[in-house]
Design an enzyme around this catalytic site. Sequence first.
Site, PDB file in Angstrom:
ATOM      1  N   ARG A  54       0.856  -1.188   0.000  1.00  0.00           N
ATOM      2  CA  ARG A  54       0.000   0.000   0.000  1.00  0.00           C
ATOM      3  C   ARG A  54       0.894   1.241   0.000  1.00  0.00           C
ATOM      4  O   ARG A  54       1.753   1.396   0.875  1.00  0.00           O
ATOM      5  CB  ARG A  54      -0.909  -0.008   1.222  1.00  0.00           C
ATOM      6  CG  ARG A  54      -1.807   1.226   1.350  1.00  0.00           C
ATOM      7  CD  ARG A  54      -2.905   0.997   2.377  1.00  0.00           C
ATOM      8  NE  ARG A  54      -3.841  -0.028   1.920  1.00  0.00           N
ATOM      9  CZ  ARG A  54      -4.989  -0.304   2.535  1.00  0.00           C
ATOM     10  NH1 ARG A  54      -5.343   0.364   3.620  1.00  0.00           N
ATOM     11  NH2 ARG A  54      -5.784  -1.257   2.060  1.00  0.00           N
ATOM     12  N   LYS A  78      -7.270 -14.206   6.012  1.00  0.00           N
ATOM     13  CA  LYS A  78      -7.810 -14.271   4.658  1.00  0.00           C
ATOM     14  C   LYS A  78      -7.291 -15.511   3.935  1.00  0.00           C
ATOM     15  O   LYS A  78      -8.052 -16.246   3.303  1.00  0.00           O
ATOM     16  CB  LYS A  78      -7.437 -13.008   3.884  1.00  0.00           C
ATOM     17  CG  LYS A  78      -8.023 -12.950   2.484  1.00  0.00           C
ATOM     18  CD  LYS A  78      -7.563 -11.713   1.727  1.00  0.00           C
ATOM     19  CE  LYS A  78      -8.060 -10.440   2.346  1.00  0.00           C
ATOM     20  NZ  LYS A  78      -7.809  -9.254   1.487  1.00  0.00           N
ATOM     21  N   LYS A  90       2.036  -7.897   4.788  1.00  0.00           N
ATOM     22  CA  LYS A  90       1.602  -6.660   4.133  1.00  0.00           C
ATOM     23  C   LYS A  90       2.761  -5.688   4.184  1.00  0.00           C
ATOM     24  O   LYS A  90       3.653  -5.788   5.045  1.00  0.00           O
ATOM     25  CB  LYS A  90       0.390  -6.049   4.847  1.00  0.00           C
ATOM     26  CG  LYS A  90      -0.472  -5.173   3.953  1.00  0.00           C
ATOM     27  CD  LYS A  90      -1.360  -5.991   3.024  1.00  0.00           C
ATOM     28  CE  LYS A  90      -2.289  -5.110   2.240  1.00  0.00           C
ATOM     29  NZ  LYS A  90      -3.208  -5.884   1.393  1.00  0.00           N
ATOM     30  N   ASP A 125      -1.849  -3.131  -4.149  1.00  0.00           N
ATOM     31  CA  ASP A 125      -2.796  -2.641  -3.152  1.00  0.00           C
ATOM     32  C   ASP A 125      -3.095  -1.185  -3.502  1.00  0.00           C
ATOM     33  O   ASP A 125      -2.719  -0.697  -4.583  1.00  0.00           O
ATOM     34  CB  ASP A 125      -2.222  -2.777  -1.736  1.00  0.00           C
ATOM     35  CG  ASP A 125      -3.308  -2.724  -0.659  1.00  0.00           C
ATOM     36  OD1 ASP A 125      -3.915  -3.763  -0.405  1.00  0.00           O
ATOM     37  OD2 ASP A 125      -3.556  -1.635  -0.104  1.00  0.00           O
ATOM     38  N   SER A 156      -5.771  -7.704 -10.318  1.00  0.00           N
ATOM     39  CA  SER A 156      -6.663  -8.601  -9.583  1.00  0.00           C
ATOM     40  C   SER A 156      -8.028  -7.992  -9.283  1.00  0.00           C
ATOM     41  O   SER A 156      -8.846  -8.612  -8.602  1.00  0.00           O
ATOM     42  CB  SER A 156      -6.007  -9.016  -8.262  1.00  0.00           C
ATOM     43  OG  SER A 156      -5.786  -7.881  -7.437  1.00  0.00           O
ATOM     44  N   THR A 160     -11.263  -9.889  -7.535  1.00  0.00           N
ATOM     45  CA  THR A 160     -11.615  -9.403  -6.194  1.00  0.00           C
ATOM     46  C   THR A 160     -13.087  -9.003  -6.173  1.00  0.00           C
ATOM     47  O   THR A 160     -13.837  -9.353  -5.255  1.00  0.00           O
ATOM     48  CB  THR A 160     -10.748  -8.209  -5.794  1.00  0.00           C
ATOM     49  OG1 THR A 160      -9.372  -8.593  -5.800  1.00  0.00           O
ATOM     50  CG2 THR A 160     -11.111  -7.715  -4.396  1.00  0.00           C
ATOM     51  N   ALA A 268     -15.407  -4.647  -0.389  1.00  0.00           N
ATOM     52  CA  ALA A 268     -14.040  -5.049  -0.683  1.00  0.00           C
ATOM     53  C   ALA A 268     -13.002  -4.457   0.257  1.00  0.00           C
ATOM     54  O   ALA A 268     -11.857  -4.906   0.272  1.00  0.00           O
ATOM     55  CB  ALA A 268     -13.690  -4.655  -2.119  1.00  0.00           C
ATOM     56  N   ALA A 269     -13.352  -3.424   1.018  1.00  0.00           N
ATOM     57  CA  ALA A 269     -12.374  -2.767   1.884  1.00  0.00           C
ATOM     58  C   ALA A 269     -11.857  -3.721   2.954  1.00  0.00           C
ATOM     59  O   ALA A 269     -12.591  -4.598   3.430  1.00  0.00           O
ATOM     60  CB  ALA A 269     -12.998  -1.541   2.544  1.00  0.00           C
ATOM     61  N   ASN A 270     -10.601  -3.541   3.330  1.00  0.00           N
ATOM     62  CA  ASN A 270     -10.020  -4.293   4.439  1.00  0.00           C
ATOM     63  C   ASN A 270     -10.311  -3.583   5.756  1.00  0.00           C
ATOM     64  O   ASN A 270     -10.477  -2.368   5.797  1.00  0.00           O
ATOM     65  CB  ASN A 270      -8.503  -4.418   4.268  1.00  0.00           C
ATOM     66  CG  ASN A 270      -8.120  -5.365   3.152  1.00  0.00           C
ATOM     67  OD1 ASN A 270      -8.562  -6.506   3.121  1.00  0.00           O
ATOM     68  ND2 ASN A 270      -7.308  -4.885   2.225  1.00  0.00           N
TER      69      ASN A 270
END
Length: 359
Positions: A54, A78, A90, A125, A156, A160, A268-270
């Site tokens: 990110r 996940k 991450k 990301d 992706s 997703t 879709a947000a984390n």
Amino acid sequence: MTVAHPEAGVFGRSHELSARAHEQVVFCEDHRSGLKAIIAIHSTALGPALGGTRFYPYADESAALQDVLRLSWGMTYKAAAAGVDLGGGKAVIIGDPATMKSEELLAAYACFVDTLGGRYITAGDVGTTTDDLDIIGRHTRYVTGRSVAAGGSGDSARLTALGVFQAMRAGAESVWGTPTLAGRTVGVEGVGKVGRELTALLLADGAEVCVTDVNEAALRRIAAEHPEVRLLSTVSTAPVDVYAPCALGATLTASTAATIEAKLVCGAANNQLATPEVEQALTERGITWVPDFVANSGGLIQVAGELRAAPPAEVEAEVTDIFPRCREIIAAAKADGIATGAAANRFAERRLDAIPRSL
């Protein structure tokens, strides 16, 4: 999961997030390119830690650390829930990608990734693109999500979004008795790469869609592609049947939980929950939340397929299996009288607990 105190150190924050502490956190700095990055490896119990990079203008280092710890923890769960043989990791690059991103910076970052020897594999990301991953891939082999021309599986976003759509179908079946969004109003918050693809899937299914985004260009693009979509200043508290958070996380707060009109939350947000207590507030109001780390695992499934050179049709079928997975989790939550988040955690932990914990 609890939210770590902002002044806590790495060890304290990791333990506050979960009893499953992070294995390794690496701070990376390259003065020449201006790179400041943090790579967090939460778990390699099931395989090498995989998670996107990110690139974001965090207010400070503390905010970046908090985000990367939460995101990497989520990637462990996940991957476990998705059934792939990967761990959770991450990375975050601190800065504005619009002004700071350069080939030199990405190359320096790739070199740091390479020093981990495959314990961490990066992907895309927020703030990073397929083109960026191609550059990173010139300096380390520990990268997925590169363009097809560079030997990868491409962006992706489509898979997703397909996974989120399948999760939403499972939620709709639980709430309204039928696995379709036809005739329902869905509010999509964030119409970047994934939100844009999700909007198209929802419209094709017969849903009415309204959207919001802080990016005016994204709104103009979606309006041009789908004139039937309504543009709103907010969708989290709008009169919609489904609220789909597809931007950054923590949009589900105590305030929105008290005012949200949707009966189903799936996006879709984390890290959608600002605090764990928010889900309880949603449950008490009869609102079903589909846990984000299960709903948005389509991209992870895609890059896991890329790593093993799986045929695209096989990977897409695995993403479609998010529907029965979410159905099982929601049913277990109802049967056991627990929140869907707890049911999803338990689903993932069955795999994690079956593996001896060792480095």
